[in-house]
Design a protein around this motif. Sequence first.
Motif, PDB file in Angstrom:
ATOM      1  N   MET A 644      43.676  37.807  73.359  1.00  0.00           N
ATOM      2  CA  MET A 644      43.873  37.992  71.928  1.00  0.00           C
ATOM      3  C   MET A 644      44.225  36.689  71.225  1.00  0.00           C
ATOM      4  O   MET A 644      44.914  35.835  71.786  1.00  0.00           O
ATOM      5  CB  MET A 644      44.988  39.013  71.680  1.00  0.00           C
ATOM      6  N   MET A 645      43.754  36.571  70.000  1.00  0.00           N
ATOM      7  CA  MET A 645      44.112  35.428  69.169  1.00  0.00           C
ATOM      8  C   MET A 645      45.569  35.506  68.734  1.00  0.00           C
ATOM      9  O   MET A 645      46.267  34.495  68.660  1.00  0.00           O
ATOM     10  CB  MET A 645      43.183  35.379  67.944  1.00  0.00           C
ATOM     11  N   ASN A 646      46.028  36.729  68.447  1.00  0.00           N
ATOM     12  CA  ASN A 646      47.394  36.952  67.959  1.00  0.00           C
ATOM     13  C   ASN A 646      48.007  38.132  68.726  1.00  0.00           C
ATOM     14  O   ASN A 646      48.040  39.261  68.213  1.00  0.00           O
ATOM     15  CB  ASN A 646      47.402  37.208  66.450  1.00  0.00           C
ATOM     16  N   PRO A 647      48.485  37.908  69.945  1.00  0.00           N
ATOM     17  CA  PRO A 647      48.926  39.015  70.813  1.00  0.00           C
ATOM     18  C   PRO A 647      49.985  39.912  70.187  1.00  0.00           C
ATOM     19  O   PRO A 647      49.993  41.122  70.450  1.00  0.00           O
ATOM     20  CB  PRO A 647      49.479  38.283  72.045  1.00  0.00           C
ATOM     21  N   ASP A 648      50.874  39.364  69.362  1.00  0.00           N
ATOM     22  CA  ASP A 648      51.932  40.188  68.771  1.00  0.00           C
ATOM     23  C   ASP A 648      51.378  41.274  67.848  1.00  0.00           C
ATOM     24  O   ASP A 648      52.064  42.271  67.578  1.00  0.00           O
ATOM     25  CB  ASP A 648      52.923  39.312  67.990  1.00  0.00           C
ATOM     26  N   ALA A 649      50.153  41.081  67.345  1.00  0.00           N
ATOM     27  CA  ALA A 649      49.596  42.036  66.385  1.00  0.00           C
ATOM     28  C   ALA A 649      49.412  43.419  66.988  1.00  0.00           C
ATOM     29  O   ALA A 649      49.479  44.424  66.278  1.00  0.00           O
ATOM     30  CB  ALA A 649      48.257  41.519  65.848  1.00  0.00           C
ATOM     31  N   ILE A 650      49.178  43.488  68.298  1.00  0.00           N
ATOM     32  CA  ILE A 650      48.915  44.791  68.912  1.00  0.00           C
ATOM     33  C   ILE A 650      50.185  45.616  69.045  1.00  0.00           C
ATOM     34  O   ILE A 650      50.126  46.848  69.181  1.00  0.00           O
ATOM     35  CB  ILE A 650      48.231  44.596  70.287  1.00  0.00           C
ATOM     36  N   ASP A 651      51.359  44.958  69.014  1.00  0.00           N
ATOM     37  CA  ASP A 651      52.620  45.674  69.240  1.00  0.00           C
ATOM     38  C   ASP A 651      52.860  46.737  68.175  1.00  0.00           C
ATOM     39  O   ASP A 651      53.416  47.798  68.474  1.00  0.00           O
ATOM     40  CB  ASP A 651      53.795  44.686  69.270  1.00  0.00           C
ATOM     41  N   TRP A 652      52.475  46.453  66.940  1.00  0.00           N
ATOM     42  CA  TRP A 652      52.666  47.440  65.872  1.00  0.00           C
ATOM     43  C   TRP A 652      51.926  48.733  66.198  1.00  0.00           C
ATOM     44  O   TRP A 652      52.447  49.837  66.009  1.00  0.00           O
ATOM     45  CB  TRP A 652      52.169  46.875  64.539  1.00  0.00           C
ATOM     46  N   PHE A 653      50.703  48.608  66.719  1.00  0.00           N
ATOM     47  CA  PHE A 653      49.894  49.786  67.022  1.00  0.00           C
ATOM     48  C   PHE A 653      50.450  50.547  68.227  1.00  0.00           C
ATOM     49  O   PHE A 653      50.343  51.776  68.284  1.00  0.00           O
ATOM     50  CB  PHE A 653      48.441  49.357  67.255  1.00  0.00           C
ATOM     51  N   VAL A 654      51.027  49.821  69.175  1.00  0.00           N
ATOM     52  CA  VAL A 654      51.673  50.487  70.309  1.00  0.00           C
ATOM     53  C   VAL A 654      52.845  51.335  69.818  1.00  0.00           C
ATOM     54  O   VAL A 654      53.008  52.495  70.212  1.00  0.00           O
ATOM     55  CB  VAL A 654      52.128  49.450  71.355  1.00  0.00           C
ATOM     56  N   ARG A 655      53.664  50.753  68.936  1.00  0.00           N
ATOM     57  CA  ARG A 655      54.798  51.509  68.386  1.00  0.00           C
ATOM     58  C   ARG A 655      54.302  52.680  67.548  1.00  0.00           C
ATOM     59  O   ARG A 655      54.848  53.785  67.612  1.00  0.00           O
ATOM     60  CB  ARG A 655      55.686  50.585  67.545  1.00  0.00           C
ATOM     61  N   PHE A 656      53.284  52.440  66.768  1.00  0.00           N
ATOM     62  CA  PHE A 656      52.728  53.490  65.908  1.00  0.00           C
ATOM     63  C   PHE A 656      52.247  54.676  66.744  1.00  0.00           C
ATOM     64  O   PHE A 656      52.503  55.843  66.420  1.00  0.00           O
ATOM     65  CB  PHE A 656      51.574  52.909  65.090  1.00  0.00           C
ATOM     66  N   ALA A 657      51.555  54.377  67.843  1.00  0.00           N
ATOM     67  CA  ALA A 657      51.042  55.441  68.696  1.00  0.00           C
ATOM     68  C   ALA A 657      52.174  56.239  69.329  1.00  0.00           C
ATOM     69  O   ALA A 657      52.062  57.454  69.527  1.00  0.00           O
ATOM     70  CB  ALA A 657      50.139  54.860  69.779  1.00  0.00           C
ATOM     71  N   ALA A 658      53.281  55.554  69.643  1.00  0.00           N
ATOM     72  CA  ALA A 658      54.406  56.228  70.295  1.00  0.00           C
ATOM     73  C   ALA A 658      55.261  57.023  69.317  1.00  0.00           C
ATOM     74  O   ALA A 658      55.802  58.078  69.670  1.00  0.00           O
ATOM     75  CB  ALA A 658      55.272  55.191  71.013  1.00  0.00           C
ATOM     76  N   GLU A 659      55.365  56.533  68.075  1.00  0.00           N
ATOM     77  CA  GLU A 659      56.326  57.110  67.140  1.00  0.00           C
ATOM     78  C   GLU A 659      55.701  58.029  66.105  1.00  0.00           C
ATOM     79  O   GLU A 659      56.399  58.844  65.493  1.00  0.00           O
ATOM     80  CB  GLU A 659      57.072  55.978  66.421  1.00  0.00           C
ATOM     81  N   SER A 660      54.414  57.898  65.859  1.00  0.00           N
ATOM     82  CA  SER A 660      53.793  58.615  64.738  1.00  0.00           C
ATOM     83  C   SER A 660      52.839  59.684  65.233  1.00  0.00           C
ATOM     84  O   SER A 660      51.646  59.659  64.950  1.00  0.00           O
ATOM     85  CB  SER A 660      53.065  57.625  63.821  1.00  0.00           C
ATOM     86  N   ARG A 661      53.348  60.605  65.990  1.00  0.00           N
ATOM     87  CA  ARG A 661      52.507  61.646  66.553  1.00  0.00           C
ATOM     88  C   ARG A 661      51.955  62.602  65.495  1.00  0.00           C
ATOM     89  O   ARG A 661      51.047  63.381  65.763  1.00  0.00           O
ATOM     90  CB  ARG A 661      53.296  62.454  67.590  1.00  0.00           C
ATOM     91  N   ASP A 662      52.512  62.524  64.268  1.00  0.00           N
ATOM     92  CA  ASP A 662      52.046  63.457  63.248  1.00  0.00           C
ATOM     93  C   ASP A 662      50.565  63.268  62.936  1.00  0.00           C
ATOM     94  O   ASP A 662      49.878  64.216  62.543  1.00  0.00           O
ATOM     95  CB  ASP A 662      52.861  63.283  61.966  1.00  0.00           C
TER      96      ASP A 662
END
Length: 666
Positions: A644-662
């Motif tokens: 990845m060019m910007n590895p930290d960018a994927i962390d938001w989506f990991v958290r989103f997938a874990a926390e936003s089950r709605d």
Amino acid sequence: MTTEGALLWTPGAEFVADSNVSRYIEWLARERKLSIDSYERLWQWSVNEPEAFWGSLWDYFTVESDTPYRQVLDRRVMPGATWFEGARVNYAEHLLRRERIAPDAIVFQHLTETRPLATMSWAELGRQVRILATQLRRIGVRPGDSVVSYMPNVPETAIAMMATTAIGGVWSSAAPEFGVRTVIERFSQIAPKVLFACDGYRFGGKDFGRSNEVRQIVDALPTLEHLVWLPYLEATATLPDEPKLVSWRQLLDHEDIPREQFRYERVAHDHPLWVLFSSGTTGLPKAIVHSHVGILIEQLKSTCFHVNLKPGSMMFFYSTTGWMMWNALLGSLLQGASVVLYDGSPVHPGPDFLWALAARTRATNFGASPTFVQMMEKAQLKPGTAFDLSALEAILVSGAPSTPETFAWFYRCVKADLWVTSQSGGTEICSGFVGASPTLPVHAGEIQTRLLGMNVQAWNDDGQAVVDEVGELVCTTPFPSMPLYFWNDEGGRRYHESYFDSWPGVWRHGDFIKINARGGCYIYGRSDSTLNRHGVRIGTAEIYRAVEQVPEVADSLIVCCELPGGRFFMPLFVKLKPDQVLGDSLLGKIAARLREDCSPRHVPDRVYAVEQIPYTLTGKKMEVPVRKILMGWPPEKAASRDAMMNPDAIDWFVRFAAESRDYQRN
């Protein structure tokens, strides 16, 4: 907004007459007694009669072979077609042919953030290639041995590639910004004997040491016998206590081998030239093996007819050594053209740096990605006013789908009389399927044509060719630059699954394409990141073009997730410009723009603001990994951070997938 398909430029009569395409048509009339009066008819002949077409290129470019080929093509099958069986050629030998004619002419203009602009002549390039090739032979490199590189975009890397392939070695390259895991995942597959490596690189004015990374890479490659060390950041940098180490200077500190006495290893039609790797964002990268003869004949065609390079051309395409465009850039030498090599940030010390360099080097052909153009537009740059670009004749945009606005920006801000081209292909073929011809007009957002010898069609789900409709990009006739195979692919299973599972015997590339009645092409993004709304397939490029016209939006990414019961959820993620907030007003503006520019089906189910959009190291939005993360894949299996060019960018989506089950119940 610029209207898609609007006429932006028509080549003048002199430009057409002086083009390589026109000269080839004249040659076909004279030597093959063929009467062809247009590019469209030339393309049709090239795909209807592939043996005659590719065979004519062998003669037109006077390919040098120890033995004549027995036949151009054994069978019109994919995979498994054999090209020019019986021939014995060497790719590097053809790259360096210009040295015989113009030894003192410039072949490279090169600079980095650590080195000032300098030049290299054809004679000096040939001298260093011959010395290094001879020393590689001396330390035990034999035809078929793997030689790999962890080096920046400098002449030494190009010399190492040519020296390796000159003696029949198999080349592979990774850029020094790649992380250790990414490099090991690639190189461990091909059991390298020699590694070329540097102590680090500089980007955006900041130094990045790589000595520790090189140590880890060496330790992970048990087949490695030699480490060739290039002090790049520091002239005295060394790797102490490394028994495999030999310095670049030591290998080059030998007398020249006269060109007439040097022996190129001319190899068989199926001998590997290099191994290129897929991005590796989702699993182990595919090790894609190309041949000398396939890449040679393909690059002779593409650089001549579709980039229109000639002796005296100066090609400048911003690339790193980890992208296939670096290999394609060096293919420019096949036409006797010169190349600008630059290693560093494209926007340091200022956003207009590459244009300043293009002006300084008198570049005739300039290439970059659409993302780069977006940066220029947002910075409100007008390079045509700021710099002397009188030598510039052509633009090559590659790496992602181009919008009509991208095309229009070049004509508005760079030069009115300019051949603006967009080309699309892939690492798998180290070339393009669709691209440009200097004999055709330029329409906004439109790739001019299908490339010669590439029988490209848009197919619907029923395997029927469609016109003026979006379909799967397929190629129905074999072509020489198809991969020989994937390294360590037992029985060719992974190769077959990648391209021939959908329609046996037909190459399915994995892109959405539309081909209009005049033969113009539009790429709409990857079909494996399909957006499916109520049974209608949507290309992501359509969404991005519309959304990123909204003034408050800086960047965006969209995916479509399948849900239980045959339902779909299509979220849009936007990176906003500074001081902007994703409120009801902006949400309404985004929805209205998508309805107006696209259709109601293009409006997402939800919109979320994110700090960054994740990109691969080659500048592609990571739609598939994000979709997999949202579908519940473990993050480490969905996306390789080192790719990845910007590895930290994927962390938001990991958290989103874990926390936003709605969203899964939407």
